[in-house]
Design a protein around this motif. Structure first.
Motif, mmCIF file in Angstrom:
data_model
loop_
_atom_site.group_PDB
_atom_site.id
_atom_site.type_symbol
_atom_site.label_atom_id
_atom_site.label_comp_id
_atom_site.label_asym_id
_atom_site.label_seq_id
_atom_site.Cartn_x
_atom_site.Cartn_y
_atom_site.Cartn_z
ATOM 1 N N GLY A 5 0.292 -2.900 -10.039
ATOM 2 C CA GLY A 5 -0.573 -2.782 -8.608
ATOM 3 C C GLY A 5 -0.940 -1.490 -8.296
ATOM 4 N N VAL A 6 -2.035 -1.234 -7.517
ATOM 5 C CA VAL A 6 -2.353 0.117 -7.197
ATOM 6 C C VAL A 6 -2.308 -0.134 -5.605
ATOM 7 C CG1 VAL A 6 -4.107 1.725 -7.090
ATOM 8 C CG2 VAL A 6 -3.750 0.377 -9.151
ATOM 9 N N ILE A 7 -2.006 0.855 -4.825
ATOM 10 C CA ILE A 7 -2.202 1.109 -3.519
ATOM 11 C C ILE A 7 -3.014 2.187 -3.102
ATOM 12 C CG2 ILE A 7 -1.112 1.717 -1.476
ATOM 13 C CD1 ILE A 7 1.708 0.825 -2.417
ATOM 14 N N PHE A 8 -4.243 1.943 -2.816
ATOM 15 C CA PHE A 8 -5.285 2.858 -2.408
ATOM 16 C C PHE A 8 -5.175 3.495 -1.081
ATOM 17 C CE2 PHE A 8 -7.237 0.550 -5.927
ATOM 18 C CZ PHE A 8 -7.631 1.301 -6.750
ATOM 19 N N ASP A 9 -5.316 4.758 -0.834
ATOM 20 C CA ASP A 9 -5.984 5.323 0.349
ATOM 21 C C ASP A 9 -7.457 4.897 0.552
ATOM 22 O OD1 ASP A 9 -6.093 7.248 2.616
ATOM 23 O OD2 ASP A 9 -7.296 8.532 1.478
ATOM 24 N N LEU A 107 -4.751 -5.192 -6.131
ATOM 25 C CA LEU A 107 -5.345 -4.072 -5.360
ATOM 26 C C LEU A 107 -4.738 -4.261 -3.866
ATOM 27 C CD1 LEU A 107 -9.048 -4.945 -6.356
ATOM 28 C CD2 LEU A 107 -7.180 -3.128 -7.573
ATOM 29 N N THR A 108 -4.633 -3.048 -3.401
ATOM 30 C CA THR A 108 -4.061 -2.945 -1.931
ATOM 31 C C THR A 108 -4.663 -1.689 -1.302
ATOM 32 O OG1 THR A 108 -1.916 -1.727 -2.092
ATOM 33 C CG2 THR A 108 -1.772 -4.123 -2.590
ATOM 34 N N VAL A 109 -4.559 -1.450 0.037
ATOM 35 C CA VAL A 109 -5.041 -0.466 0.771
ATOM 36 C C VAL A 109 -3.966 -0.012 1.825
ATOM 37 C CG1 VAL A 109 -6.729 0.632 2.478
ATOM 38 C CG2 VAL A 109 -7.568 -0.926 0.543
ATOM 39 N N LYS A 130 -10.553 -8.424 -4.332
ATOM 40 C CA LYS A 130 -9.320 -9.062 -3.450
ATOM 41 C C LYS A 130 -8.512 -8.199 -3.285
ATOM 42 C CE LYS A 130 -6.268 -13.056 -3.327
ATOM 43 N NZ LYS A 130 -5.961 -14.091 -3.861
ATOM 44 N N PHE A 131 -7.996 -7.988 -1.936
ATOM 45 C CA PHE A 131 -7.109 -6.716 -1.741
ATOM 46 C C PHE A 131 -5.805 -7.820 -1.093
ATOM 47 C CE2 PHE A 131 -10.696 -4.164 -2.168
ATOM 48 C CZ PHE A 131 -10.365 -3.106 -2.634
ATOM 49 N N GLU A 132 -4.901 -7.647 -1.746
ATOM 50 C CA GLU A 132 -3.678 -8.621 -1.344
ATOM 51 C C GLU A 132 -2.823 -8.036 -0.103
ATOM 52 O OE1 GLU A 132 -2.929 -11.165 -2.960
ATOM 53 O OE2 GLU A 132 -4.098 -11.276 -4.734
#
Length: 216
Positions: A5-9, A107-109, A130-132
């Motif tokens: 997974g990826v955490i995005f600013d 995907l997350t933020v 889709k951002f989980e």
């Protein structure tokens, strides 16, 4: 290493919100009889939450707690109605998110923007993916570089920190990623410099969004 997974600013990483933030804050400053700032200055102010931005934008001799609170309330109200006037995803973000989704990367933020506005920006400008998890700062979620929000996402996804990529454009993002035990990736199209990202622990640098795919 297998990344799941990826955490995005958000600001300066997924979307360029600089002009809307600058326009809103300059309107507040002008309304209070203070000088406004150029976009270069706002690149320095952005990143540590709106209240900090308000404090930095005010003339140093006027930074009383009372005036900061007053201007913060004005700024929040102004920005709430102007947050997507000029804000847009950066070039290449759509292609990157589509490719990550095709590879089943979650995907997350995680942003220092207020939680309500973080969710509104993602919903308005990135509706096709889709951002989980979408998390901004709140009374329950301390601002970066505190890694609490990043580790909360890790627990919610049941993905170990070392299997998460953390992408951001500032020193706070790189510090957060390293404190959380995640893979720190710097976005060079954002608001801060390559030197700042490297000196704060960036393990990989992206010159354009699709460069992220090389890590997979």
């Amino acid at each position: 290493m297998k990344f799941e997974g990826v955490i995005f600013d958000l600001d300066g990483t997924l979307v360029d919100s600089l002009e809307d933030i600058a326009d809103s804050m300059n309107s507040v400053l002008q309304g209070c009889g203070f000088p406004s700032h150029d976009l270069r200055s706002y690149k320095r102010f952005i990143g540590n939450g709106i209240k900090n931005l308000v404090s930095e934008a005010l003339p140093e001799t006027f930074r009383t707690e009372e005036l900061i609170d007053k201007c913060y309330n004005f700024m929040v109200e102004k920005y709430r109605y102007n947050f997507v006037n000029k804000t847009r995803p950066y070039d290449g973000i759509a292609e990157m998110l589509t490719e990550l989704t095709a590879r089943k990367i979650i995907l997350t933020v995680f942003s220092n923007k207020a939680d309500e506005l973080t969710k509104k920006v993602v919903k308005a400008l990135l509706p096709s993916w889709k951002f989980e998890a979408i998390i901004g700062s709140s009374n329950d979620i301390p601002r970066k570089p505190n890694p609490f929000g990043a580790l909360l996402i890790s627990r919610q996804l049941s993905i170990a920190p070392e299997n998460l990529i953390y992408v951001g454009d500032s020193d706070l993002d790189m510090q957060t990623a390293n404190s959380a035990g995640m893979y720190a990736v710097g976005a060079l199209w954002g608001y801060r410099t390559k030197e700042e990202l490297v000196s704060n622990g960036a393990q990989y640098l992206l010159y354009r969004p699709l460069d992220l795919i090389k890590l997979l």
